[in-house]
Design a protein around this motif. Structure first.
Motif, mmCIF file in Angstrom:
data_model
loop_
_atom_site.group_PDB
_atom_site.id
_atom_site.type_symbol
_atom_site.label_atom_id
_atom_site.label_comp_id
_atom_site.label_asym_id
_atom_site.label_seq_id
_atom_site.Cartn_x
_atom_site.Cartn_y
_atom_site.Cartn_z
ATOM 1 N N TYR A 87 48.032 -9.201 -57.840
ATOM 2 C CA TYR A 87 47.158 -9.816 -56.838
ATOM 3 C C TYR A 87 46.018 -10.506 -57.578
ATOM 4 C CZ TYR A 87 43.562 -6.116 -57.221
ATOM 5 O OH TYR A 87 42.579 -5.262 -57.671
ATOM 6 N N GLY A 88 45.427 -11.497 -56.941
ATOM 7 C CA GLY A 88 44.317 -12.223 -57.546
ATOM 8 C C GLY A 88 43.318 -12.652 -56.496
ATOM 9 N N ILE A 89 42.056 -12.690 -56.879
ATOM 10 C CA ILE A 89 40.967 -13.028 -55.954
ATOM 11 C C ILE A 89 39.963 -13.928 -56.666
ATOM 12 C CG2 ILE A 89 38.947 -12.093 -54.735
ATOM 13 C CD1 ILE A 89 40.703 -9.566 -54.244
ATOM 14 N N THR A 90 39.568 -14.985 -55.987
ATOM 15 C CA THR A 90 38.449 -15.823 -56.429
ATOM 16 C C THR A 90 37.540 -16.061 -55.235
ATOM 17 O OG1 THR A 90 39.665 -16.954 -58.202
ATOM 18 C CG2 THR A 90 37.750 -18.086 -57.296
ATOM 19 N N THR A 91 36.263 -15.753 -55.381
ATOM 20 C CA THR A 91 35.304 -16.014 -54.310
ATOM 21 C C THR A 91 34.101 -16.767 -54.877
ATOM 22 O OG1 THR A 91 34.076 -13.939 -54.594
ATOM 23 C CG2 THR A 91 35.973 -13.892 -53.142
ATOM 24 N N GLN A 92 33.581 -17.669 -54.080
ATOM 25 C CA GLN A 92 32.407 -18.438 -54.495
ATOM 26 C C GLN A 92 31.170 -17.551 -54.481
ATOM 27 O OE1 GLN A 92 31.464 -21.737 -51.953
ATOM 28 N NE2 GLN A 92 30.280 -22.808 -53.531
ATOM 29 N N GLY A 93 30.390 -17.618 -55.546
ATOM 30 C CA GLY A 93 29.182 -16.817 -55.642
ATOM 31 C C GLY A 93 28.097 -17.291 -54.698
ATOM 32 N N THR A 94 27.264 -16.360 -54.264
ATOM 33 C CA THR A 94 26.195 -16.725 -53.322
ATOM 34 C C THR A 94 25.200 -17.704 -53.935
ATOM 35 O OG1 THR A 94 25.002 -14.722 -54.005
ATOM 36 C CG2 THR A 94 26.359 -14.570 -52.026
ATOM 37 N N LEU A 117 40.373 -0.690 -58.725
ATOM 38 C CA LEU A 117 40.919 -2.041 -58.700
ATOM 39 C C LEU A 117 42.266 -2.194 -59.380
ATOM 40 C CD1 LEU A 117 37.686 -4.118 -59.446
ATOM 41 C CD2 LEU A 117 38.804 -3.775 -57.241
ATOM 42 N N MET A 118 42.644 -1.258 -60.272
ATOM 43 C CA MET A 118 43.847 -1.521 -61.073
ATOM 44 C C MET A 118 44.782 -0.345 -61.275
ATOM 45 S SD MET A 118 41.969 -2.030 -64.806
ATOM 46 C CE MET A 118 43.456 -2.354 -65.705
ATOM 47 N N THR A 127 46.942 -5.430 -50.217
ATOM 48 C CA THR A 127 46.071 -5.001 -51.316
ATOM 49 C C THR A 127 45.016 -6.061 -51.595
ATOM 50 O OG1 THR A 127 47.833 -3.697 -52.331
ATOM 51 C CG2 THR A 127 46.004 -4.360 -53.747
ATOM 52 N N GLN A 128 45.452 -7.311 -51.642
ATOM 53 C CA GLN A 128 44.518 -8.402 -51.918
ATOM 54 C C GLN A 128 43.447 -8.498 -50.839
ATOM 55 O OE1 GLN A 128 45.971 -11.840 -53.895
ATOM 56 N NE2 GLN A 128 44.975 -13.245 -52.483
ATOM 57 N N ASP A 129 43.838 -8.352 -49.588
ATOM 58 C CA ASP A 129 42.865 -8.434 -48.489
ATOM 59 C C ASP A 129 41.825 -7.315 -48.594
ATOM 60 O OD1 ASP A 129 44.175 -10.614 -47.510
ATOM 61 O OD2 ASP A 129 45.270 -9.521 -45.951
ATOM 62 N N ARG A 130 42.275 -6.108 -48.920
ATOM 63 C CA ARG A 130 41.344 -4.980 -49.013
ATOM 64 C C ARG A 130 40.371 -5.167 -50.173
ATOM 65 N NH1 ARG A 130 41.956 -0.288 -51.879
ATOM 66 N NH2 ARG A 130 44.198 -0.621 -52.138
ATOM 67 N N ILE A 131 40.888 -5.605 -51.315
ATOM 68 C CA ILE A 131 40.022 -5.794 -52.477
ATOM 69 C C ILE A 131 39.088 -6.979 -52.262
ATOM 70 C CG2 ILE A 131 39.955 -6.208 -54.949
ATOM 71 C CD1 ILE A 131 40.997 -3.448 -54.164
ATOM 72 N N LEU A 132 39.558 -7.999 -51.573
ATOM 73 C CA LEU A 132 38.691 -9.147 -51.272
ATOM 74 C C LEU A 132 37.479 -8.693 -50.468
ATOM 75 C CD1 LEU A 132 38.016 -12.159 -51.131
ATOM 76 C CD2 LEU A 132 39.534 -12.323 -49.145
ATOM 77 N N THR A 133 37.694 -7.853 -49.462
ATOM 78 C CA THR A 133 36.580 -7.335 -48.666
ATOM 79 C C THR A 133 35.604 -6.564 -49.540
ATOM 80 O OG1 THR A 133 37.960 -7.190 -46.684
ATOM 81 C CG2 THR A 133 35.960 -5.844 -46.730
ATOM 82 N N PHE A 134 36.143 -5.750 -50.425
ATOM 83 C CA PHE A 134 35.298 -4.965 -51.336
ATOM 84 C C PHE A 134 34.453 -5.879 -52.220
ATOM 85 C CE2 PHE A 134 34.732 -3.126 -55.566
ATOM 86 C CZ PHE A 134 34.088 -1.937 -55.272
ATOM 87 N N ILE A 135 35.076 -6.876 -52.821
ATOM 88 C CA ILE A 135 34.365 -7.763 -53.749
ATOM 89 C C ILE A 135 33.321 -8.599 -53.009
ATOM 90 C CG2 ILE A 135 34.672 -9.806 -55.213
ATOM 91 C CD1 ILE A 135 37.207 -8.517 -56.287
ATOM 92 N N CYS A 136 33.640 -9.044 -51.798
ATOM 93 C CA CYS A 136 32.672 -9.836 -51.030
ATOM 94 C C CYS A 136 31.444 -9.017 -50.663
ATOM 95 C CB CYS A 136 33.330 -10.384 -49.772
ATOM 96 S SG CYS A 136 34.493 -11.736 -50.087
#
Length: 318
Positions: free
Chosen positions: A5-12, A205-206, A221-230
């Protein structure tokens, strides 16, 4: 079976300044037991870094996907990774030429991993990085952030002599992260501790014992970790955040003693570090202490998760 899985989110910080996200991740699957992942982080100071990071990640992964097969030896895989870096660099140069832009405005990092069953092959350039979970249950950082004495990154794009390639055996999972996320695994309070990685976060995470990625699937898994990282506070990370994780669910990582996984007592670590900093900054205030107390001070001298914590030292500690 290797899941990913992979996640990229724009920083605040980028959102507030209307700066495009300069992070990219890319994952490519060759077979059930050969998977490729890359992360790239464009340099914020350079105008076309978001374009460069996208080209670097996509070109390198696509090249490896087209040129690696099950029959390849380890050295052959490393040679393909080296060639993928060359291909990515040339593609960025071609883009700069086509657009008639300054090539030195296309700075980016590039870190790539190829997981073949329990073996990892990688290439690395810049200040992103790779963490592995070994089969014995230990978490290890296998790359170092490439920065100069002033803290400026050596980009993939024009520091070819810094490129690194290597192999790690007996790996259960792999995590790639750009610098904003990578540094959350190595908070300054843990720098001089016996275990200097934030194990609880890495495990969350891993480790498939926590992820259950083979049961719930990559998407969930990706959706759950995305929420955590956001939900990571800005005080910890306000930069773009990227991770890519590869997990071999055909093996089970060993288990270390329970204390290895305990949540860290951040308040106590902060107290220890603050005291050590004061001893170094104002030694005259401690001249009346016994030799034993001074020895304790020397031992703690500064050397230059279910929920996230405020784990960085305030500016007054620097």
């Amino acid at each position: 079976m290797i899941y990913a899985y992979g996640i990229t989110t724009q920083g605040t910080r980028h959102i507030k300044t209307n700066t495009p996200c300069q992070d990219v991740h890319k994952i490519g699957k060759i077979s059930n037991d050969i998977v490729i992942a890359a992360v790239a982080d464009g340099l914020g100071s350079e105008k076309y870094s978001d374009i460069a990071s996208k080209i670097a990640a996509e070109t390198s992964v696509n090249y490896c996907h087209s040129n690696i097969s099950k029959k390849d030896s380890g050295e052959a895989i490393l040679n393909v990774i080296r060639s993928s870096f060359e291909m990515a660099l040339n593609s960025i140069k071609d883009e700069a030429t086509k657009e008639e832009n300054d090539f030195y405005q296309y700075g980016t990092t590039l870190t790539l991993a190829v997981m073949v069953s329990n073996d990892l092959y990688y290439g690395h350039a810049g200040d992103s990085g790779i963490i592995v979970l070994k089969l014995n249950g230990l978490y290890n950082k296998i790359t170092e952030q490439q920065r100069d004495d002033y803290g400026f990154v050596f980009p993939f794009t024009y520091n070819k002599e810094k490129w690194e390639f290597g192999t790690v055996e007996n790996v259960a999972s792999v995590l790639l992260a750009t610098d904003g996320m990578l540094e959350t695994f190595f908070p300054i309070y843990l720098r001089d501790e016996k275990v200097n990685i934030y194990v609880a976060l890495a495990r969350y995470l891993m480790d498939n014992n926590s992820l259950h990625i083979d049961e719930v699937g990559e998407g969930a898994t990706q959706d759950r970790i995305l929420t955590f990282i956001c939900n990571i506070p800005d005080a910890q990370v306000n930069d773009d955040k990227t991770i890519a994780v590869l997990v071999n669910t055909a093996v089970k990582a060993g288990v270390q003693p329970p204390e290895y996984y305990l949540e860290v007592d951040w308040a106590e670590l902060k107290r220890k570090r603050n005291e050590a900093w004061k001893r170094e900054a104002y030694p005259h205030l401690f001249t009346d202490e016994t030799n034993n107390d001074q020895a304790t001070s020397d031992n703690t001298k500064i050397k230059n998760p279910t929920t996230t914590q405020e784990i960085f030292v305030e500016e007054t500690d620097n």
